[in-house]
Design an enzyme around this catalytic site. Structure first.
Site, mmCIF file in Angstrom:
data_model
loop_
_atom_site.group_PDB
_atom_site.id
_atom_site.type_symbol
_atom_site.label_atom_id
_atom_site.label_comp_id
_atom_site.label_asym_id
_atom_site.label_seq_id
_atom_site.Cartn_x
_atom_site.Cartn_y
_atom_site.Cartn_z
ATOM 1 N N GLY A 58 22.532 -0.023 50.012
ATOM 2 C CA GLY A 58 22.115 1.110 49.201
ATOM 3 C C GLY A 58 20.752 1.612 49.624
ATOM 4 O O GLY A 58 20.014 0.917 50.334
ATOM 5 N N CYS A 85 23.043 -6.162 53.060
ATOM 6 C CA CYS A 85 21.802 -5.382 53.097
ATOM 7 C C CYS A 85 21.127 -5.383 51.724
ATOM 8 O O CYS A 85 20.654 -6.415 51.269
ATOM 9 C CB CYS A 85 22.081 -3.975 53.616
ATOM 10 S SG CYS A 85 20.593 -3.092 54.161
ATOM 11 N N TYR A 86 21.087 -4.256 50.998
ATOM 12 C CA TYR A 86 20.513 -4.229 49.654
ATOM 13 C C TYR A 86 21.193 -5.259 48.756
ATOM 14 O O TYR A 86 20.547 -5.884 47.907
ATOM 15 C CB TYR A 86 20.641 -2.832 49.061
ATOM 16 C CG TYR A 86 20.140 -2.710 47.634
ATOM 17 C CD1 TYR A 86 18.782 -2.536 47.375
ATOM 18 C CD2 TYR A 86 21.022 -2.781 46.562
ATOM 19 C CE1 TYR A 86 18.318 -2.437 46.059
ATOM 20 C CE2 TYR A 86 20.567 -2.681 45.255
ATOM 21 C CZ TYR A 86 19.217 -2.509 45.004
ATOM 22 O OH TYR A 86 18.765 -2.418 43.711
ATOM 23 N N HIS A 173 24.971 -4.796 58.674
ATOM 24 C CA HIS A 173 26.151 -4.114 58.133
ATOM 25 C C HIS A 173 27.395 -4.506 58.938
ATOM 26 O O HIS A 173 27.644 -3.960 60.020
ATOM 27 C CB HIS A 173 25.957 -2.597 58.177
ATOM 28 C CG HIS A 173 24.978 -2.098 57.165
ATOM 29 N ND1 HIS A 173 25.348 -1.737 55.893
ATOM 30 C CD2 HIS A 173 23.633 -1.931 57.235
ATOM 31 C CE1 HIS A 173 24.278 -1.349 55.215
ATOM 32 N NE2 HIS A 173 23.221 -1.468 56.013
ATOM 33 N N GLU A 175 30.383 -3.751 58.271
ATOM 34 C CA GLU A 175 31.461 -2.775 58.074
ATOM 35 C C GLU A 175 31.460 -1.650 59.092
ATOM 36 O O GLU A 175 32.372 -0.807 59.088
ATOM 37 C CB GLU A 175 31.378 -2.183 56.660
ATOM 38 C CG GLU A 175 30.186 -1.261 56.391
ATOM 39 C CD GLU A 175 28.929 -1.981 55.938
ATOM 40 O OE1 GLU A 175 28.075 -1.337 55.292
ATOM 41 O OE2 GLU A 175 28.783 -3.185 56.239
ATOM 42 N N SER A 227 47.567 22.885 51.865
ATOM 43 C CA SER A 227 46.590 23.430 52.808
ATOM 44 C C SER A 227 47.094 23.357 54.241
ATOM 45 O O SER A 227 46.530 23.986 55.128
ATOM 46 C CB SER A 227 45.285 22.648 52.708
ATOM 47 O OG SER A 227 45.472 21.315 53.167
ATOM 48 N N GLY A 228 48.139 22.560 54.473
ATOM 49 C CA GLY A 228 48.608 22.318 55.831
ATOM 50 C C GLY A 228 48.002 21.074 56.429
ATOM 51 O O GLY A 228 48.354 20.675 57.541
ATOM 52 N N GLY A 229 47.087 20.431 55.701
ATOM 53 C CA GLY A 229 46.508 19.177 56.153
ATOM 54 C C GLY A 229 47.397 18.001 55.788
ATOM 55 O O GLY A 229 48.353 18.125 55.028
ATOM 56 N N ILE A 230 47.038 16.827 56.294
ATOM 57 C CA ILE A 230 47.864 15.653 56.117
ATOM 58 C C ILE A 230 47.930 15.213 54.652
ATOM 59 O O ILE A 230 48.988 14.803 54.159
ATOM 60 C CB ILE A 230 47.362 14.488 57.015
ATOM 61 C CG1 ILE A 230 48.270 13.267 56.902
ATOM 62 C CG2 ILE A 230 45.927 14.135 56.702
ATOM 63 C CD1 ILE A 230 49.633 13.450 57.461
ATOM 64 N N ASP A 231 46.831 15.334 53.905
ATOM 65 C CA ASP A 231 46.796 14.833 52.531
ATOM 66 C C ASP A 231 47.746 15.623 51.621
ATOM 67 O O ASP A 231 48.583 15.043 50.923
ATOM 68 C CB ASP A 231 45.378 14.884 51.967
ATOM 69 C CG ASP A 231 44.381 14.162 52.845
ATOM 70 O OD1 ASP A 231 44.786 13.242 53.574
ATOM 71 O OD2 ASP A 231 43.185 14.524 52.819
ATOM 72 N N SER A 232 47.581 16.946 51.613
ATOM 73 C CA SER A 232 48.420 17.755 50.728
ATOM 74 C C SER A 232 49.872 17.757 51.188
ATOM 75 O O SER A 232 50.788 17.827 50.369
ATOM 76 C CB SER A 232 47.886 19.193 50.652
ATOM 77 O OG SER A 232 47.946 19.836 51.909
ATOM 78 N N THR A 233 50.099 17.631 52.505
ATOM 79 C CA THR A 233 51.475 17.633 53.008
ATOM 80 C C THR A 233 52.211 16.358 52.611
ATOM 81 O O THR A 233 53.367 16.407 52.171
ATOM 82 C CB THR A 233 51.495 17.805 54.538
ATOM 83 O OG1 THR A 233 50.822 19.024 54.883
ATOM 84 C CG2 THR A 233 52.918 17.866 55.060
ATOM 85 N N LYS A 372 42.386 7.638 54.292
ATOM 86 C CA LYS A 372 43.032 8.580 55.205
ATOM 87 C C LYS A 372 43.989 7.891 56.181
ATOM 88 O O LYS A 372 45.094 8.379 56.427
ATOM 89 C CB LYS A 372 41.965 9.357 55.982
ATOM 90 C CG LYS A 372 42.507 10.332 57.007
ATOM 91 C CD LYS A 372 43.048 11.601 56.375
ATOM 92 C CE LYS A 372 41.916 12.514 55.979
ATOM 93 N NZ LYS A 372 42.395 13.840 55.517
#
Length: 516
Positions: A58, A85-86, A173, A175, A227-233, A372
């Site tokens: 953080g 870290c934090y 980190h 990650e 929208s034509g993107g992967i998420d909405s499709t 994603k």
């Protein structure tokens, strides 16, 4: 029917922009993870039956009056805890160690030197393994019962453990990709220390979500904005699979898309046999954006206008819809809340918090718990072609946030034509396979030039090209001089109103991928 998930690894978020990375890395190990705010009590956390707890990094110092903290009771639950870290500094601070501002702040990649004979999870790091450090405070003395397990050239205590209580901390980190053995380290902590077996895959997720949509919507009607993107499709495919003719999708063309993109999106979506209604609303969006320069105002106007157009179209259906599907992802939820809950907000997301309070629809968000990469794998299972799955990300507000300053039809033309050339040149080059995104940005300045022996005072285009695995961090693409020269020559020669091209060499962080 609610989605069944395994007992989680809980990640307490102290505002790091890398908190999502931690959650994703854990899931990549096929172990289920959830991000929670740090102010949850030890009893609340225990009630979730976590298999392990990770404290994120953080931006705060443990000395800040408003620094986020945690219920110290989590260290006495008998659940393995890893502080990053934090998170490590806070663990040491709360348990009686001493934290002070570092004499030399440490930022960047440096070798980590593990103490000899420390065992798992430190063995996973190897000898002098590169790790990413990013801190201004350091631990001066350890809490009782802890021992030092690693150091760097400038940080004497870069890792610690209390093996009897299963408490561990690292200043680096694990990650991020810059920490080369970060994933093996996390795996060792989760499997060797916490004893977790892989418990999270997408197998069965689709069937459970379809069942969930059917039970939620019942015999009502569900609508979706595509929208034509992967998420909405993927969202639309799941909803259509669940409801058949009780589902309708709309594609709202906001007039801010790239050259030829709206036409291609409509063709692609219709090939998927989705019930789709295209809506041309470009004039409405441009009228409302006239004279607006602030990027957050642009986003909010675009979001509000989209809702107005979408709802107006939805009301023309013969059956009044009661349910609205959105392609909201887990990162959208995390990024749109301030770090006094989860991560520090960088920008608003059009999928989260954009609906008015008097929203007449009940939301259906089948991807809300997914990242994603998990959505992409789900898309493949639903039959989407590989070319669709791996399309470059494109922002919801479109070219509006690739035009710095106000938006006009002329400025849209300039950035659209420039972007077409960038995509044309780079998509035909082998380097494109390693790139996450590449695009053009119209800057809010003009510069003096000489073209055809005449003085010009015209626009400046910035080219942005980055490589990334997940969009959370990104490196500048190493484009050759000849490739950059080709891009500059073509844009200046072919796009009327441009006399200068620059290349953006800023990584993320500290920059973002998009300019706004």
């Amino acid at each position: 029917m609610s989605l069944i998930t395994p007992d989680p690894v809980i990640i307490l978020d102290f505002g790091s922009q890398l908190t999502q990375n931690i959650a994703r890395r854990v899931r990549e190990l096929e172990i289920y993870s959830e991000v929670h705010p740090p102010f949850e009590t030890a009893d609340q956390i225990r009630s979730r039956n976590p298999l392990a707890i990770i404290l994120s990094g953080g931006p705060s110092s443990v000395f800040d009056p408003e620094a986020p903290t945690v219920d110290p009771g989590i260290f006495y639950l008998g659940i393995p805890v890893l502080g990053i870290c934090y998170g490590m500094q806070l663990m040491a601070h709360l348990l009686g160690g001493k934290v002070e501002p570092a004499e030399i702040r440490e930022y960047g990649v440096t070798p980590f030197l593990a103490e000899k004979g420390t065992g798992a999870p430190w063995n996973a790091l190897g000898e002098k393994s590169p790790v990413l450090m990013s801190h201004g405070d350091s631990i001066l003395s350890l809490p009782s019962g802890f021992q030092k397990t690693g150091r760097t050239g400038t940080t004497p205590i870069a890792a610690m453990e209390n093996r009897d209580r299963n408490l561990y901390g690292v200043q680096f980190h694990p990650e991020v990709t810059q920490t080369l053995q970060g994933i093996p380290f996390l795996k060792s902590f989760l499997t060797d220390i916490a004893g977790i077996r892989p418990n999270w895959t997408l197998s069965g997720y689709i069937d459970r979500e379809i069942d969930h949509i059917q039970n939620t919507v019942g015999k009502e009607f569900l609508i979706c904005a595509l929208s034509g993107g992967i998420d909405s499709t993927v969202t639309a495919l799941l909803c259509h699979k669940a409801l058949g003719d009780r589902f309708q999708a709309f594609y709202v063309d906001n007039g801010l898309m790239r050259m030829g993109e709206s036409e291609q999106i409509v063709r692609d979506l219709k090939e998927l046999a989705l019930p789709l209604k295209p809506v041309d609303a470009g004039k409405i969006f441009l009228d409302r954006l006239k004279g607006v320069k602030d990027p957050e105002r642009k986003r909010k106007i675009i979001g509000k206008t989209f809702i107005d157009v979408f709802w107006s179209e939805a009301m023309t259906l013969p059956v009044r819809p009661r349910f609205l599907a959105q392609g909201t992802l887990y990162p959208d939820v995390i990024e749109s809340i301030s770090h006094k809950g989860p991560s520090s907000m960088i920008k608003s997301h059009h999928n989260v918090g954009g609906l008015p309070k008097k929203n007449p629809f009940q939301l259906v968000e089948p991807l809300r718990d997914l990242f994603k990469d998990e959505v992409r794998r789900m898309g493949l299972k639903l039959g989407l072609p590989d070319s669709f799955i791996h399309k470059q990300p494109f922002p919801g507000p479109g070219l509006a946030i690739r035009i710095i300053g106000s938006i006009t039809p002329e400025r849209l033309r300039v950035v659209r034509e420039s972007d077409r050339i960038v995509r044309d040149v780079l998509s035909g080059n082998e380097i494109s396979r390693s790139l996450w995104q590449y695009f053009a940005v119209l800057l809010p300045i003009q510069s003096v030039g000489v073209m055809g022996d005449q003085r010009t005072y015209e626009n400046v285009i910035a080219i942005r090209a980055v490589s990334s695995q997940d969009g959370m961090t990104a490196d500048v693409a190493d484009l050759s001089h000849s490739l950059l020269a080709e891009l500059s020559h073509r844009i200046i020669a072919e796009v009327r109103g441009v006399n200068r091209v620059v290349y953006d060499i800023s990584p993320k962080p500290p920059s973002t991928i998009e300019w706004e």
